[in-house]
Structure formats: structure tokens, C-alpha cells
Design an enzyme around this catalytic site. Structure first.
Site, mmCIF file in Angstrom:
data_model
loop_
_atom_site.group_PDB
_atom_site.id
_atom_site.type_symbol
_atom_site.label_atom_id
_atom_site.label_comp_id
_atom_site.label_asym_id
_atom_site.label_seq_id
_atom_site.Cartn_x
_atom_site.Cartn_y
_atom_site.Cartn_z
ATOM 1 C CE1 TYR A 1 -3.266 -3.433 0.917
ATOM 2 C CE2 TYR A 1 -2.351 -2.580 3.555
ATOM 3 C CZ TYR A 1 -1.966 -4.001 2.051
ATOM 4 O OH TYR A 1 -3.500 -4.809 2.565
ATOM 5 N NE ARG A 2 -1.797 6.599 -3.211
ATOM 6 C CZ ARG A 2 -2.348 7.576 -4.036
ATOM 7 N NH1 ARG A 2 -2.056 6.914 -5.496
ATOM 8 N NH2 ARG A 2 -2.709 7.752 -4.149
ATOM 9 C CD1 TRP B 1 -6.540 0.705 4.787
ATOM 10 C CD2 TRP B 1 -4.765 -0.454 5.806
ATOM 11 N NE1 TRP B 1 -5.979 0.744 6.687
ATOM 12 C CE2 TRP B 1 -5.105 -0.104 6.746
ATOM 13 C CE3 TRP B 1 -3.509 -1.227 5.806
ATOM 14 C CZ2 TRP B 1 -5.184 -0.311 7.927
ATOM 15 C CZ3 TRP B 1 -3.010 -1.811 7.083
ATOM 16 C CH2 TRP B 1 -3.520 -0.891 8.461
ATOM 17 C CG LEU B 2 -8.540 0.926 -2.564
ATOM 18 C CD1 LEU B 2 -8.649 0.273 -3.555
ATOM 19 C CD2 LEU B 2 -8.436 2.431 -1.810
ATOM 20 N NE ARG C 1 -4.716 -5.381 -1.628
ATOM 21 C CZ ARG C 1 -4.043 -4.722 -2.208
ATOM 22 N NH1 ARG C 1 -4.471 -3.275 -2.843
ATOM 23 N NH2 ARG C 1 -3.384 -4.949 -2.151
ATOM 24 C CD GLU D 1 0.224 -13.096 0.843
ATOM 25 O OE1 GLU D 1 -0.450 -12.865 0.852
ATOM 26 O OE2 GLU D 1 0.599 -13.908 2.593
ATOM 27 C CG ASP E 1 -2.315 5.691 -8.498
ATOM 28 O OD1 ASP E 1 -2.720 4.449 -9.704
ATOM 29 O OD2 ASP E 1 -2.173 6.339 -7.681
#
Length: 488
Positions: A176-177, A190-191, A194, A238, A287
Site C-alpha cells: 500500500y502506498r 489501503w482500500l 484489502r 505469501e 497514479d
């Protein structure tokens, strides 16, 4: 080729002529973006800016600037080899019961390998060689890029954010940026769907008012970074997937100030908390769409501690109108997606996310059509099967005689095999990327499917046209005499 950490990867790239060291002082404000953008568009090397203006920490850019480097970072020697990774993930996503004892024995090594790749927790780690705490914490030590003229400020782009929800056994990794807004504060963009945001929401419900632990790893090894953006099945972490790519277990270390575990070989670690209710306006930033996004409110991450390697490297990127690094990642990971989709829909012969479509907003599918309405079933499946395609606005489905990666072919199929009214599917009020300002409501918009396949009885009452095919014997004859004709 396997890499134990980011430095090993950089060294291997340099030996292959895939990394350029820049010794001239270059500013992280706009200049690095301009240089990286030109390099990426020319399919150039990764860049290590050794003397960022005003900083002692070098900046690594354009690391994944070609599909070949993405594949190399995932342990493959070519982009085509990524299909094998996709086949493995497809199997792990929906493993088939063994057909017999022989089949069971043949699959046993796969499961043994996965079990053997469980992360290894170590006590001492190079990412904690230097520890900065309390009032000494200052994010201004990092050469964080300001990428575009209209950006509101510096933006951390390749941070691997580590969170853990109160009801989950496993940590979540997400990229996340993060907008730097102070000495020890960034905005965590963060959306809501997510993993990090979901963990935070569950934490607030179970521990109202208590700070939420968060850690961010900067400069992790390529397998761990790429594992965080790959469609790993829920049954596989992950970190374990990164171990499979790397060929050895991912080493983790417990953070100094919380119980989260981070990659032990990362360059820099940010440790801290998000206080429920502490929000700030984020943006605008240029973006991956090629536009500046709208200003929106997101949680503030307070950095309580910075740990890092001796003489760390800061890994950075920029996002803008394609091609950029996210678009290049999309091209490479496209090859991972194909076998996963084919496992669910064997009729799919190819799947392509054109980079011009901002990595995921348009998909082209070729298929072996078997019955009326088959193309519509496939397009609906693309939207629903993998969460990575939840934001795909346009899905074009064609027959398997069309090359999905050739716009000339695709446009010919659309213009000759489609009736706009009959063959267009419109779905309203669906999830859309929050950065998509074209939708009437933020996060909610429509999708369009185009059925550019041959139509079967039941889909049309007319006789369908036959495709013109050249005579093979004549083609061979002309091939044989072509040079003698002297036409070119």
C-alpha cells in the site's frame, strides 16, 4: 537462479548487465522519476542511484522494469516459465483427489515441498543491525521520491505492509502506498477490501480504542515482494510461496516492538501503530491511470521505531500512465494467471491483460466455444473467479483463432463478429477501483463484456460467414519463388 536477499539479486542483475549504477547526484524529487521512466520505456536496466541529492542512502529504481526481470526475480529464466508457477498455484488452489495410489505418490513430493517451505523464525537478523527509536525516529532520513509535479509530497511506494487480524492465524502481506506527513507519520492508503484494512477493522471491533500494530518492510528479497502481488491461494502463506520461488525457507524475525514477523533480510523496517480514529487526507498523487487521484481520508500510521541494515538500500518506484512498473508486473504475472483460469475454465486458450489498460482494467480471452451463450459464461467467470479481476471493467471474449495479444486480430473480431446490442453485456453497480474517477460513484460502477465469438444457432438466425483461408499449396509455391520475383 535463487536469491537470498535484495542485495544478492542486485549483484546477479549487475553480472548480467541488467543493472546500472548512477554515481552522479540525482534528486528524488522528480528527477529519478524522469530517468526511470525513460529507462523503462527503452526496456533498460534496473538503476541504483548511489548519491541521491541530500541523502546518504542509495535508491534502487526500475527493478521490475522488464517482464524478464520479473521472471528472474521469481526464480524463472524466462517469462514463459511463469506458466509453470501458475500451474502449481492452480493445483494448490483446487487440488484434485488422487485417482489412485500411483497418482497419490506422484503428488506427495509437491505437498512435502510446501510443508518444508514453512517460514523459519530467527533470533538475529540483518534488518535489525541498526535500531532507531523514540524521538530519534525521522523518516526524513529516507530518500523517499516525490514522483510528479502535482504530488502533494513524498510517497513510499514499495513498502511491504505486515498486519495480523485478531481472528486469524496468519499474517497478511500487502503493498500500500504511504504518504509521508511528518517526522514519524505516514498515511496508510489501503482500500476497504484489502487484507490490511480488513485486519484493522476486525481489530477495532475486538479491541476498541487500542492501537493496531503494523510493520512495513522496505527492500525485501524479490521472491517475497512478488509473492505479495501474486494470486496465492488462501491455503498458502505469501512467505511459504516466496520460499517455493526462492528454493529455501523465508527467514523471519520478530519485530522489536510488536509480535509481527518481518523478512529478516529486508533493508529497512518501520514499526509502529495505527490509532483508531486517527485519519488524514491523502493525495493527490499521480497514479497508474495516468491521472492524479482524488483526495480521500485514510488511517495514519505512527512509526515508533526504524530498524535497518548497515548501509541500507531504499527500494522505490513511481506509477503513471502505462508503461510503468505495475504495468510491466501485469504483463509478467499474466502468465501466472493463465493456468489458474484454465483450471476452472478448460475452454480458455489464452488470457491477456493489455498493459495499455492500466494492468487490469481490460482483459481479452480466447476460447474454444462449445454452445450458445458459452462466451457470456466465461466473461462472467473472469469477473468472479479471482479477486484480482474484481476491478476489470472490460472483458472481450473471442474464438481461439484470434491472437489475444494482437490488437489487429482483436479489433477484426469485434467489428465482424459482434452485434452491439445482442453481444454486449452491461452490469451495473459493481465494485470498481476507487482511483477510477470515470465511475459515477467512488468504488461503484459498471462493467462491459464484449462477445466477439462466432455465433451459434440460437444466437443468430442467419447463416454465419466463413473465414477466408488461403490455399496452402499456392502459398507454398509463392514462398518458393518469392526471392526470384524481386518484389522486395
Amino acid at each position: 537462479m535463487k536469491f537470498k536477499d535484495l542485495r544478492d539479486f542486485v549483484q546477479q542483475l549487475e553480472q548480467r548487465g541488467e543493472l546500472k549504477r548512477i554515481q552522479m547526484p540525482i534528486s528524488p524529487v522528480l528527477e529519478m522519476t524522469e530517468i526511470c521512466d525513460r529507462t523503462l520505456r527503452n526496456k533498460g536496466p534496473a538503476l541504483l542511484f548511489e548519491n541521491p541529492t541530500g541523502f546518504d542512502i542509495p535508491v534502487l529504481g526500475n527493478l521490475f522494469g522488464t517482464p524478464e526481470r520479473v521472471a528472474f526475480g521469481m526464480g524463472a529464466e524466462s517469462v514463459s516459465e511463469l506458466r509453470e508457477i501458475g500451474k502449481l498455484l492452480a493445483f494448490l488452489k483446487e487440488p484434485e483427489p488422487p485417482k489412485g495410489l500411483k497418482d497419490a505418490w506422484s503428488k506427495l513430493p509437491i505437498f512435502r515441498k510446501i510443508i518444508a517451505m514453512a517460514p523459519k523464525v530467527v533470533k538475529d537478523a540483518v534488518c535489525q543491525e541498526v535500531v532507531i527509536e523514540g524521538e530519534d525516529v525521522d523518516l526524513a532520513m529516507l530518500p523517499v521520491q516525490t514522483c510528479w509535479p502535482g504530488d502533494v509530497g513524498p510517497l513510499i511506494t514499495w513498502g511491504l505492509t505486515v498486519t495480523k487480524g485478531p481472528n486469524k492465524d496468519r499474517q497478511n502481506l500487502g503493498i500500500y502506498r504511504q504518504q509521508v506527513i511528518g517526522r514519524n507519520k505516514v498515511i496508510m492508503r489501503w482500500l476497504s477490501h484489502r487484507g490490511g484494512a480488513l485486519d484493522f477493522r476486525e481489530w477495532c471491533e475486538k479491541h476498541p480504542g487500542k492501537p493496531f500494530p503494523v510493520s512495513v518492510a522496505l527492500g525485501a528479497d524479490p521472491a517475497t515482494i512478488l509473492g505479495a502481488v501474486t494470486p496465492v491461494p488462501d491455503s498458502l502463506s505469501e512467505y511459504a510461496f516466496a520460499g517455493l520461488l526462492r528454493g529455501n525457507r523465508t527467514e523471519l524475525v520478530k519485530c522489536r516492538g510488536n509480535d509481527l514477523q518481518v523478512p529478516a533480510t529486508a533493508e529497512i523496517i518501520l514499526e509502529g501503530v495505527i490509532h483508531p480514529g486517527e485519519m488524514a487526507d491523502e493525495g493527490p498523487y499521480g497514479d497508474h491511470t495516468g491521472y492524479y487521484n482524488e483526495v480521500d481520508s485514510f488511517p495514519v500510521f505512527t512509526v515508533e521505531r526504524i530498524t535497518h541494515r548497515i548501509k541500507p538500500i531504499y527500494h522505490s518506484t513511481y506509477t503513471g500512465r502505462p508503461p510503468d512498473e505495475p504495468a510491466i508486473l501485469g504483463v509478467a504475472l499474466n502468465e501466472v494467471f493463465v493456468p489458474i483460469l484454465q483450471k476452472q475454465f478448460p475452454e480458455i486458450t489464452d488470457f491477456y491483460l493489455p498493459p495499455e489498460g492500466c494492468s487490469y482494467r481490460m482483459a481479452i480471452v480466447t476460447m474454444k466455444k462449445s454452445y450458445p451463450g458459452h462466451a457470456k459464461r466465461v466473461m462472467l467467470g473472469v469477473w468472479s473467479f479471482l479477486r484480482q479481476f474484481m476491478y476489470t471493467k472490460f472483458v472481450i471474449v473471442t474464438d481461439d483463432d484470434i491472437n489475444a495479444r494482437d490488437w489487429n486480430d482483436v479489433i477484426w473480431a469485434i467489428t465482424t463478429r459482434m452485434d452491439p446490442k445482442r453481444d454486449t453485456v452491461m452490469i451495473d453497480n459493481t465494485p470498481i477501483d476507487y482511483l477510477d474517477f470515470a465511475s459515477p460513484v467512488s468504488g461503484l460502477g459498471s462493467k462491459m463484456g464484449l462477445d466477439a465469438t462466432h455465433k451459434w444457432p440460437g444466437e443468430t438466425t442467419r447463416e454465419w460467414g466463413r473465414v477466408i483461408v488461403k490455399d496452402e499449396a499456392v502459398t507454398a509455391r509463392v514462398d518458393a519463388i518469392w526471392k526470384e520475383l524481386g518484389i522486395d
